[in-house]
Enzyme design. Structure first.
Site, PDB file in Angstrom:
ATOM      1  N   SER A 160       0.986  -1.088  -0.105  1.00 34.77           N
ATOM      2  CA  SER A 160      -0.122   0.073   0.092  1.00 34.77           C
ATOM      3  C   SER A 160       0.957   1.493  -0.059  1.00 34.77           C
ATOM      4  CB  SER A 160      -0.945   0.017   1.264  1.00 34.77           C
ATOM      5  OG  SER A 160      -1.550   1.428   1.446  1.00 34.77           O
TER       6      SER A 160
ATOM      7  N   TYR B  59      -1.926   0.216  11.023  1.00 34.00           N
ATOM      8  CA  TYR B  59      -1.958  -0.445   9.657  1.00 34.00           C
ATOM      9  C   TYR B  59      -0.602   0.136   8.924  1.00 34.00           C
ATOM     10  CZ  TYR B  59      -3.482  -1.009   4.711  1.00 34.00           C
ATOM     11  OH  TYR B  59      -3.319  -1.609   3.471  1.00 34.00           O
TER      12      TYR B  59
END
Length: 243
Positions: free
Chosen positions: A131, A144
């Protein structure tokens, strides 16, 4: 089996499902792994693939998948996700623990387990979907972003460790992609998830799958180390233009 085998984790929906369908169209026999076996069977039937139940947070589940896949040329580490959007001051340790298990240790387990088969293929390829959170940090996202930073470091380390061996290594770093990612992050709150993409056009799962398919279908001497893709309206993890 005459077609090369590609293993895709987290293949029951979103980027994983789109990637499985795209690789099948490119001539791969796709082994789909995920927890939702009923969805996997539907997709596998559509593309002529193989559905195997997989929970990457379980060493036993990963071992069972590895035992069922004696040959593989491509591995797409896509399983993972986010839980919560809390500041460090009120961080939920259970959410952090799951994110590290799913994104980091899950990638480690599957990669470690299938690496012998990828090497034996003579032309292996490991794709890890991380990501933009793997190189940016943003408020309320430390659980995250830290997991994705670690997953990226794990993957990039392989580039050196496999140098001179017949396995390519590609990291794909998507920005905003409209899948069930945000719904899962917000515990099923569909309205909150929809607000993430309001007023802009996000990437689709198919957009990311196209990039993955492009990477794995290059000539075997071509290694695309990192591919960052974002919507035109997104400049960074925190800067988005909305109409």
């Amino acid at each position: 089996m005459t077609r090369p085998i590609a293993v895709v984790t987290g293949a029951s929906a979103g980027i994983g499902e789109a990637t499985a369908r795209r690789l099948a169209a490119e001539g791969f026999h796709v082994v789909l792994g995920a927890r939702r076996l009923d969805r996997l069977h539907t997709i596998a039937d559509d593309i002529g693939g193989t559905a195997l139940e997989l929970d990457v947070t379980s060493p036993e589940s990963v071992a069972a998948l590895v035992a069922a896949v004696p040959e593989a040329r491509v591995l797409v580490n896509n399983a993972g996700g986010a839980r919560g959007l809390d500041p460090v001051a009120t961080a939920d340790e259970d959410d952090w623990r799951w994110m590290w298990e799913a994104n980091v240790l899950g990638t480690l387990r599957v990669t470690k387990g299938l690496l012998p088969a990828l090497l034996a293929s003579g032309d292996g390829h490991i794709v890890t979907v991380t990501s933009v959170a793997a190189y940016e940090a943003y408020d309320n996202g430390a659980g995250y972003t830290s997991a994705k930073h670690a997953q990226s470091a794990l993957h990039r380390t392989l580039r050196g460790e496999l140098l001179g061996r017949p396995v390519r290594v590609t990291e794909v770093l998507p920005g905003m992609v409209e899948t069930d990612f945000s719904v899962n992050r917000f515990g099923g709150d569909a309205d909150r998830a929809a607000a993430v993409y309001a007023g802009m056009t996000p990437l689709t799962a198919d957009d990311v799958a196209d990039v993955i398919a492009f990477a794995v279908t290059r000539p075997s001497h071509v290694n695309l180390d990192q591919i960052v893709l974002k919507p035109r309206a997104q400049a960074s993890a925190t800067r988005v233009h909305r109409d």
